[in-house]
Write a protein that holds these residues in place. Sequence first.
Motif, short mmCIF file in Angstrom:
data_model
loop_
_atom_site.label_atom_id
_atom_site.label_comp_id
_atom_site.label_asym_id
_atom_site.label_seq_id
_atom_site.Cartn_x
_atom_site.Cartn_y
_atom_site.Cartn_z
N VAL A 1 23.27 13.07 38.08
CA VAL A 1 23.40 12.02 37.08
C VAL A 1 22.84 12.52 35.75
N THR A 2 23.52 12.14 34.69
CA THR A 2 23.12 12.50 33.33
C THR A 2 22.77 11.23 32.57
N ASN B 1 19.38 13.71 41.93
CA ASN B 1 19.62 15.00 41.28
C ASN B 1 19.93 14.72 39.81
N ILE B 2 19.10 15.24 38.91
CA ILE B 2 19.24 14.93 37.48
C ILE B 2 19.74 16.15 36.72
N ASP C 1 12.69 9.12 46.39
CA ASP C 1 11.69 9.77 47.23
C ASP C 1 11.42 11.19 46.73
N TYR C 2 12.41 11.79 46.09
CA TYR C 2 12.21 13.07 45.42
C TYR C 2 13.25 13.22 44.32
N LEU C 3 12.96 14.07 43.35
CA LEU C 3 13.88 14.37 42.26
C LEU C 3 14.24 15.85 42.30
N THR C 4 15.50 16.15 41.98
CA THR C 4 15.94 17.54 41.88
C THR C 4 16.36 17.83 40.45
N VAL C 5 15.75 18.83 39.86
CA VAL C 5 16.09 19.29 38.52
C VAL C 5 17.16 20.37 38.68
#
Length: 369
Positions: free
Chosen positions: A97-98, A149-150, A175-179
């Motif tokens: 996502v943006t 996912n960002i 729960d978690y972020l992905t760069v």
Amino acid sequence: MIFSPLSPLLRHAGIAKLTSDTLLRMDPETAHRATIAALRLGLAPVQQEPDAPELRTSLCGLDLSNPVGMAAGFDKNAEVPKPLAQVGFGMVEIGTVTPRPQAGNEKPRLFRIGPAEGVVNRMGFNNEGHEAAFARLKGLRVPAALGVNIGANKDSADFVADYVQGVSRFADLADYLTVNISSPNTPGLRNLQADEALRRLLGEVLTARAKARTRVPVLLKIAPDLDEAGLDVIASVIAATDLDGLIVSNTTLSRDGVGGLENASETGGLSGRPLFDLSTRRLAQMRQRVGTLPIVGVGGIHSPQSAIAKIEAGADAIQLYSALVFGGFDLLDRIKRGLVAGIRARGGKSVADIRGTRTDDWAAGRGTI
């Protein structure tokens, strides 16, 4: 990237008599939308039995019922994370996502390489933006670890600022972020893997994380096309941060193993079975460099044996995507059953017991399934 494991869904629901061959002849994006629709309607098979105790996994402080996740790219707009979890994934990663909605690249932008079980995509972060995803996720209870996912908008004046916005928006929902700085389909994005750019990115992203109400784990997703010097740079940079983990890897620009096949010359990132050896070698090489830092292994998993190999190379957990184009959601159950059998055959009691047992072989290019 887009695919359709629709045939198993329809067979389960008894609402259509479409063969896998028929679906593979359909336009991929049309088939994908149909699959999303089927999931939204509750037509996916729901896992009835709990996962075997051998599959319980800890990742970045998260307790997973099993180590097999749905990779980013399938549910770009957070439309079906709960149904995907109910199918049996231990984690579900939505996005990329943006901040602002964007249409992505012009169609056609997805191509199957059937004989090799590969896929080439040049989607270009097509998604509805932060606000649409946030609205769908707010208050939603997902029975699996939920990752967001960002990424950055293609026309952004400052990619780093876009990632900071992503952390600020989703830190208290995920729960978690992905760069994700590893897609080959946004010009200039992979430049963020270089030394100074990566230092700035992680510095600002992790500062934004520190301002959130909860300390959400942050993972960095890297490309398989990095050479060993590039891996050294990333390992050195992240060692000076409190980054929680890595995802290795995204798609490749290489066409090794598919040269001369239909659609192999299309521009974009190659995924699926042809990516397995390269992505697994890079995973093992990063494992050698980062010690016990959690790593999620992605790229080319297509069977229980390849899932076991990815863990033996150093993965704490794994993610699937392209193989489902050809194997459907039935593959998820086969992989989980194969993992349990593999762990028991090796005298272990958990995924952790077999993790990294063949790291050196895979890092040196001697790994085999």
